[in-house]
Design an enzyme around this catalytic site. Sequence first.
Site, PDB file in Angstrom:
ATOM      1  N   GLU A   1      65.202  42.647  42.037  1.00 51.91           N
ATOM      2  CA  GLU A   1      64.603  43.983  42.004  1.00 51.91           C
ATOM      3  C   GLU A   1      63.928  44.262  40.668  1.00 51.91           C
ATOM      4  OE1 GLU A   1      64.191  48.295  41.352  1.00 51.91           O
ATOM      5  OE2 GLU A   1      65.428  46.887  40.207  1.00 51.91           O
TER       6      GLU A   1
ATOM      7  N   ASP B   1      70.551  41.584  39.928  1.00 45.16           N
ATOM      8  CA  ASP B   1      69.787  41.095  38.789  1.00 45.16           C
ATOM      9  C   ASP B   1      69.605  42.210  37.777  1.00 45.16           C
ATOM     10  OD1 ASP B   1      67.955  42.362  40.695  1.00 45.16           O
ATOM     11  OD2 ASP B   1      66.381  41.758  39.291  1.00 45.16           O
TER      12      ASP B   1
END
Length: 497
Positions: free
Chosen positions: A199, A134
Amino acid sequence: MSHEPALEGDTARPSDPSAAPEPAAGADFAHGADAAGGPVATQEQVEGLRARLEEILPRSIEDLSALVRIPSIAFPGYDRTPVHESAEAVAALLRDAGMPEVTITHVDEGAPAVIARRPAREGLPTVLLYAHHDVQPTGDPQAWTTDPFTPAREGDRLFGRGAADDKAGVMAHVTALRLVGEELSELGVGVTVFVEGEEEAGSPTFRRFIEAHRDQLEADAIVVADSANWAVGTPALTTSLRGVVDLTVTVRVLERAVHSGMFGGPVLDALTQMGRLVATLHDENGDVAVEGLVRAEAPAVEMPEADYRRDAGILEGQDLAGTGSITSRLWSAPALSVIGIDAPSVRDASNTLVPAARAKISLRIPPGQDPQAAMDALVAHLESHAPRGAVVEIARGEQGRPFLAPTDTPAMRLARSAFRDAWGTDPVDTGLGGSIPFIADLLEVFPGAEVLVTGVEDPDSRAHGVDESLHLGEFAKVCLAEALLLRGAAGLERRRG
């Protein structure tokens, strides 16, 4: 806890990237030595891997570019479809790299993560390779030189959101496995790849995820590829990380907006009162003025001020904030920032007194600081400094613990050797002002594992910022170093029960 310096020896960051630092104290092990002192690779073998890497690197860069095109932002309010697309793409890459067991999974409401495994033979160690797929939101796309999700190559750099943080970390793992995966299978070394999907959004389900998948993720050494190198041409092992706490503070002065001419004077608007409150958070030198916060021992390594000014984009002629060395202010001192304010925009401003304003405050904390104690201290400061005539409300946010690694362990020695072979110079042990809060979770859930924090970024990567980019020459060295580390992992002790 003790506060060891982040680097042994008196080393300054080289202004010339080709000027390597002196070796860290105690780094006198032989070329190519594994954790036990035996050979990992001969010079001929290193050069053979380097030549093989040159052949496959263009493909890895193409694969990285394809990942960058996927806007995998896992923040609340964003479409989760690209995050799922990104997970599928990562899973396909790991299957292609020869990993026999690849799954996409999640816990509760969490974003999709990828786990790929090649189990170890009985009695041999397992290495867990971590990265995340991500990315951060882009901010204003118009501020970018090129479209954030259209990868653009300029010279030695690849530009795009996630090109460095952390899709390059994903591709470093994939490329290393392409280089030595078959050899690892023959050696019997276990490899697990864990690519997280949230994250940048604060890893909200990370702890639950690793507890739920403990058997799949358990390892003897964990490589977290989400940090930065010291300079182009000089590798680094990150041995300390600041933690983080954040909160949202609201300042209220009126029940509703009222005419600034008819009512202004006896009451100060909420933005003015917010400014007065925020101004109390630093002293006249620019150091954080919140009582009760820890300041760790200053690191021995120093960064030239000119380098910091250049890397951070400091405006010409402006003084820096705080006291102490640059690295102590970055790594071992608290740092407090206002990272967002909710208030009327200038375009939409009217001649009224603003009744309420809201700000998000982020506090970075050094090793040795308990996050809960830091949060309590910050809340107490804001409450005790509430401006006269204003009501202050506080909503506590996230907490992440700092990290301080031992610098002389078998896995660390192996990593130093691999980095030296890949770069041709000794790595620097550095701190990092940023935070990777989940490392504390890894150490608690897998207490027998050694954690190595490595990365693909350099000082000009601009992770989280406009025009994020990856230096492709450094990326190649990262891939080679990780392949050498994996190749030498057979010499590591099996630390699990």
